[in-house]
Motif scaffolding. Structure first.
Motif, mmCIF file in Angstrom:
data_model
loop_
_atom_site.group_PDB
_atom_site.id
_atom_site.type_symbol
_atom_site.label_atom_id
_atom_site.label_comp_id
_atom_site.label_asym_id
_atom_site.label_seq_id
_atom_site.Cartn_x
_atom_site.Cartn_y
_atom_site.Cartn_z
ATOM 1 N N MET A 1 35.020 -12.378 96.507
ATOM 2 C CA MET A 1 34.308 -12.926 95.473
ATOM 3 C C MET A 1 32.969 -13.355 95.722
ATOM 4 S SD MET A 1 35.066 -15.710 92.767
ATOM 5 C CE MET A 1 36.320 -14.723 91.713
ATOM 6 N N PRO A 2 31.767 -12.730 95.197
ATOM 7 C CA PRO A 2 30.522 -13.382 95.499
ATOM 8 C C PRO A 2 30.326 -14.848 95.211
ATOM 9 C CG PRO A 2 30.335 -11.832 93.695
ATOM 10 C CD PRO A 2 31.724 -11.911 93.978
ATOM 11 N N GLU A 3 29.378 -15.441 96.038
ATOM 12 C CA GLU A 3 29.147 -16.881 96.029
ATOM 13 C C GLU A 3 27.810 -17.199 95.832
ATOM 14 O OE1 GLU A 3 31.236 -19.392 98.893
ATOM 15 O OE2 GLU A 3 32.998 -18.438 98.616
ATOM 16 N N CYS A 4 27.251 -18.357 95.192
ATOM 17 C CA CYS A 4 26.038 -18.648 95.332
ATOM 18 C C CYS A 4 25.672 -19.431 96.665
ATOM 19 C CB CYS A 4 25.866 -19.742 93.857
ATOM 20 S SG CYS A 4 24.027 -20.257 94.061
ATOM 21 N N THR A 5 24.514 -19.045 97.259
ATOM 22 C CA THR A 5 24.259 -19.694 98.425
ATOM 23 C C THR A 5 23.096 -20.613 98.221
ATOM 24 O OG1 THR A 5 22.502 -18.097 98.815
ATOM 25 C CG2 THR A 5 24.513 -17.366 99.831
ATOM 26 N N HIS A 6 22.698 -20.890 96.780
ATOM 27 C CA HIS A 6 21.663 -21.604 96.415
ATOM 28 C C HIS A 6 22.206 -23.034 95.922
ATOM 29 C CE1 HIS A 6 20.053 -17.663 96.548
ATOM 30 N NE2 HIS A 6 19.208 -18.225 97.231
ATOM 31 N N LEU A 7 23.290 -23.461 96.200
ATOM 32 C CA LEU A 7 23.643 -24.764 95.213
ATOM 33 C C LEU A 7 22.870 -25.961 95.957
ATOM 34 C CD1 LEU A 7 27.498 -23.929 94.748
ATOM 35 C CD2 LEU A 7 25.605 -23.944 93.089
ATOM 36 N N ASP A 8 22.413 -25.550 96.912
ATOM 37 C CA ASP A 8 21.876 -27.169 97.600
ATOM 38 C C ASP A 8 20.229 -27.272 97.100
ATOM 39 O OD1 ASP A 8 20.800 -24.465 98.793
ATOM 40 O OD2 ASP A 8 20.208 -25.658 100.489
ATOM 41 N N GLN A 9 20.202 -26.275 96.292
ATOM 42 C CA GLN A 9 18.561 -26.450 95.485
ATOM 43 C C GLN A 9 18.878 -26.973 94.151
ATOM 44 O OE1 GLN A 9 16.428 -22.727 96.142
ATOM 45 N NE2 GLN A 9 17.224 -22.545 97.852
ATOM 46 N N VAL A 10 20.114 -27.309 93.771
ATOM 47 C CA VAL A 10 20.109 -27.627 92.577
ATOM 48 C C VAL A 10 20.380 -28.844 92.227
ATOM 49 C CG1 VAL A 10 21.947 -27.441 90.342
ATOM 50 C CG2 VAL A 10 21.340 -25.403 92.069
ATOM 51 N N ASP A 83 23.179 -12.990 91.881
ATOM 52 C CA ASP A 83 23.944 -12.279 90.869
ATOM 53 C C ASP A 83 25.394 -12.952 90.552
ATOM 54 O OD1 ASP A 83 21.711 -10.775 89.973
ATOM 55 O OD2 ASP A 83 22.171 -9.343 91.344
ATOM 56 N N VAL A 84 25.500 -14.304 90.385
ATOM 57 C CA VAL A 84 26.830 -14.686 90.349
ATOM 58 C C VAL A 84 26.720 -15.835 89.215
ATOM 59 C CG1 VAL A 84 26.325 -16.505 92.056
ATOM 60 C CG2 VAL A 84 28.703 -15.666 91.529
ATOM 61 N N MET A 85 27.892 -15.963 88.432
ATOM 62 C CA MET A 85 27.852 -16.961 87.371
ATOM 63 C C MET A 85 28.791 -18.082 88.023
ATOM 64 S SD MET A 85 29.829 -16.791 83.759
ATOM 65 C CE MET A 85 28.640 -15.566 82.852
ATOM 66 N N MET A 86 28.484 -19.171 87.479
ATOM 67 C CA MET A 86 29.255 -20.406 88.359
ATOM 68 C C MET A 86 29.194 -21.343 86.924
ATOM 69 S SD MET A 86 26.433 -21.831 90.524
ATOM 70 C CE MET A 86 25.812 -19.984 90.409
#
Length: 91
Positions: A1-10, A83-86
Motif C-alpha cells: 500500500m502506498p504511503e505518504c512521505t510528506h507527513l513531516d511537513q504537515v 497520490d495517496v489518501m489518508m
C-alpha cells in the motif's frame, strides 16, 4: 500500500473562519465543486473536479504536498505528490 512521505511537513490546520467558497473562484466569478485546505499554510482552494483546480495548482506552485477536505462530514486528506489518501488526526 502506498504511503505518504510528506507527513513531516504537515501541521494539522483548521479553518479560522467559516469556509464559504474558493476565494480565487469567487473573485473571478467562477464556480467550484468541493473545497480543500492546504495543511502547510491553510490556503483554501477548489478540488480537481472543479474547473480551476486551485488546490492542486497551489500544491504544485508552493510545494505544499498535502491538503484535506473541508467539506462537511469529510475527514480525509490527500498527498498530491504521493497520490495517496489518508486521515490526519489533530494532536
Amino acid at each position: 500500500m502506498p504511503e505518504c512521505t510528506h507527513l513531516d511537513q504537515v501541521v494539522y490546520l483548521e479553518p479560522t473562519e467559516p469556509v464559504t467558497g474558493c476565494p480565487e473562484c469567487m473573485a473571478a466569478g467562477d464556480r467550484w465543486v468541493h473545497l480543500r485546505m492546504c495543511q502547510s499554510c491553510g490556503k483554501i482552494g477548489c478540488c480537481d473536479s472543479s474547473p480551476n483546480r486551485h488546490a492542486s495548482k497551489h500544491a504544485a506552485a508552493a510545494e505544499h504536498p498535502i491538503a484535506r477536505s473541508v467539506e462537511p462530514g469529510e475527514d480525509w486528506s490527500w498527498c498530491y505528490v504521493d497520490d495517496v489518501m489518508m486521515r490526519l488526526v489533530a494532536e
